[in-house]
Design an enzyme around this catalytic site. Structure first.
Site, short mmCIF file in Angstrom:
data_model
loop_
_atom_site.label_atom_id
_atom_site.label_comp_id
_atom_site.label_asym_id
_atom_site.label_seq_id
_atom_site.Cartn_x
_atom_site.Cartn_y
_atom_site.Cartn_z
CD GLU A 1 -0.76 1.32 3.21
OE1 GLU A 1 0.29 2.27 3.55
OE2 GLU A 1 -1.89 1.14 3.84
CB CYS B 1 -2.71 -5.43 6.04
SG CYS B 1 -2.39 -3.90 6.88
NE ARG C 1 -15.18 0.22 21.28
CZ ARG C 1 -14.29 -0.44 22.17
NH1 ARG C 1 -13.52 0.07 22.57
NH2 ARG C 1 -15.08 -1.53 22.78
CB THR D 1 -10.00 -1.57 12.62
OG1 THR D 1 -10.03 -1.34 13.98
CG2 THR D 1 -10.42 -0.24 11.87
CG HIS E 1 -2.91 -8.39 9.70
ND1 HIS E 1 -1.75 -8.09 9.09
CD2 HIS E 1 -3.77 -7.14 9.89
CE1 HIS E 1 -1.80 -6.64 9.07
NE2 HIS E 1 -2.95 -6.32 9.64
CG ASN F 1 0.40 -3.76 10.81
OD1 ASN F 1 0.80 -4.50 10.05
ND2 ASN F 1 -0.90 -2.96 10.76
#
Lengths: 134, 349
Positions: free
Chosen positions: B82, B114, B202, B204, B237, B269
């Site tokens: 990305e 991701c 939240r 997500t 992930h 991350n």
């Protein structure tokens, strides 16, 4: 900015592609048309391994145009395992930690960019060897 | 469940993590947020001369050395990211040129937040499995950016992992099957020309990360007739330290199954490289005959789940090639000022 010039140098810059003299065995970087040792024109592509040692080094504080964003950076002469001595930046190392004779390896990094809308030029730099062979 | 007619697997892989680290405590010192909310120690920060292309190149070179194949035999160089250096111009051609795979090959950039790297891996299994090419390389690499002061700034790291997919008989780990699960879920996105992403806080979590990862993983295990007890290692992930651990527990996995692949506390991350680097870390330590489950997650949203079994070739190239642990321990801590410079947050003109 010459797109064609950067494009022509891509292979030697990205992965140290040089030539080997088929007559005297000299390994040359950057590539040449004629062997400086025996004058032969019988030269074939040769892929350098990318390992070498710091032959000499200096610190650049007043950089030429296009490189200002990296100062202070280390300019070095690196003696490749196959023989040639080449000029390159060192990266991923602190200035005080550089030593003559230090084993280094080639990495491909950003050399410069032509502004926010121009070409990004990639090429070889050297960093301290990450892992020694067991 | 997806599985190509021809048996396939991972014939080589390589990782890369930049040298620089900024601690959660240092970010919190500037923005006065509680650094313990995300359970991170530090995150990897790219050097001044690094970007997604250079990170992908080093991971790809390590993969080629590990696989011990002629890079001219790579029929695909596919890069998921990305944070491409160019909006228009493939990063994958730069990588293909640098590893010596050009010109008779395919090369393209993939985008799915991701999970762009595992999306490329999913396609590579099909490309090799159909017999169209002998080997295909799938890479996940990113230099993610979080808005200064945002929660994302604590986690948005950098790294890359590359996998060479090929026939099972040459594989270090062969594929048992895979599954993908996607829906239009706007949990996290970045519009064109915007430097920083927008996230749904939240939102997500439950409808995005947990639902998609759970559904992909559970479906794959059900189709294969396996339960969590059948796996030696599992990788999810890793957007922060809490989500993958909570997900693993909900699916019935124990700490000894997920800890080897959990890198987020020490590198942050790494976006498209997050679960891919976790897989590389697990393969670095794996023994022969281990069953490994990988489930990525990408915002927007989806999850790719894969089931692998390691072969007698798993230790090939373990030394002297650098592994994930070598890059994790190679670290130089920087302060917020230097971090701001490295991430292009200081304007020189």
């Amino acid at each position: 900015m010459s797109l064609a010039r950067h494009w022509r140098l891509q292979n030697q810059r990205y992965r140290l592609l040089g030539v080997q003299c088929e007559d005297c065995g000299a390994r040359l970087f950057p590539r040449r048309q004629v062997c400086p040792r025996c004058k032969s024109q019988n030269l074939q592509r040769y892929q350098f391994g990318g390992e070498g040692k710091v032959y000499s080094h200096t610190v650049v504080y007043d950089a030429p145009a296009g490189y200002e964003g990296f100062v202070p950076y280390i300019g070095a002469l690196v003696e490749l395992e196959e023989g040639p001595l080449i000029a390159a930046q060192l990266t991923d190392v602190d200035i005080d930690d550089v030593q003559i004779g230090m084993p280094v390896e080639m990495v491909t990094r950003r050399l410069r960019q032509y502004g926010e809308d121009g070409l990004i030029v990639y090429g070889y730099k050297f960093r301290p060897k990450l892992k020694e062979a067991p | 469940m997806m599985k190509p007619n021809r048996e396939v697997g991972i014939v080589g892989y390589g990782a890369y993590i930049p040298r620089y680290r900024i601690s959660a405590a240092e970010i919190s010192r500037v923005w006065k947020m509680g650094e313990d909310t995300l359970h991170l120690e530090e995150k990897a920060v790219p050097g001044l001369d690094e970007d997604t292309a250079t990170i992908a190149i080093e991971a790809a070179r390590n993969a080629v050395r590990k696989a011990k194949i002629d890079p001219q035999k790579l029929g695909a160089i596919w890069l998921g990211s990305e944070s491409k250096p160019y909006s228009v111009k493939p990063t994958a051609t730069i990588v293909a040129e640098a590893v010596g795979a050009t010109p008779h090959t395919t090369a393209a950039d993939w985008e799915f937040a991701c999970k762009a790297g595992t999306e490329a891996m999913q396609a590579a299994f099909g490309f090799v499995g159909s017999g169209m090419v002998q080997y295909a390389m799938a890479i996940g690499a990113d230099t993610a950016q979080g808005r200064p002061g945002d929660q994302l700034e604590y986690t948005a790291g950098a790294g890359g992992a590359a996998f060479i997919i090929g026939p099972r008989e040459e594989s270090m780990a062969y594929l048992e099957g895979s599954h993908s699960y996607v829906s239009d879920t706007p949990d996290f996105f970045r519009r064109p020309s915007q430097h920083y992403p927008t996230h749904g806080s939240r939102f997500t979590g439950e409808p995005a990360y947990f639902t998609h990862s759970l559904m992909a993983t559970q479906y794959l295990m059900d189709q294969l007739g396996y339960g969590p007890q059948d796996y030696d290692k599992v990788i999810f992930h890793q957007p922060n330290s809490k989500f993958p651990v909570r997900l693993a527990k909900r699916l019935g996995f124990a700490p000894e199954q997920y800890e080897d692949g959990l890198l987020v506390p020490v590198i942050g991350n790494a976006y498209a490289a997050s679960s891919a680097l976790g897989l590389a870390a697990v393969l670095d330590k794996a023994d022969v005959g281990e069953r490994i489950l990988l489930a990525s997650f990408g915002s927007g949203a989806g999850s790719d789940a894969f089931s692998f079994v390691t072969t007698e070739l798993i230790t090939r190239g373990r030394n002297p090639l650098p592994g994930v642990a070598d890059y994790v321990t190679r670290r130089r801590e920087i302060d917020y000022a230097r971090y701001a410079r490295h991430r292009g947050k200081l304007s020189m003109y």
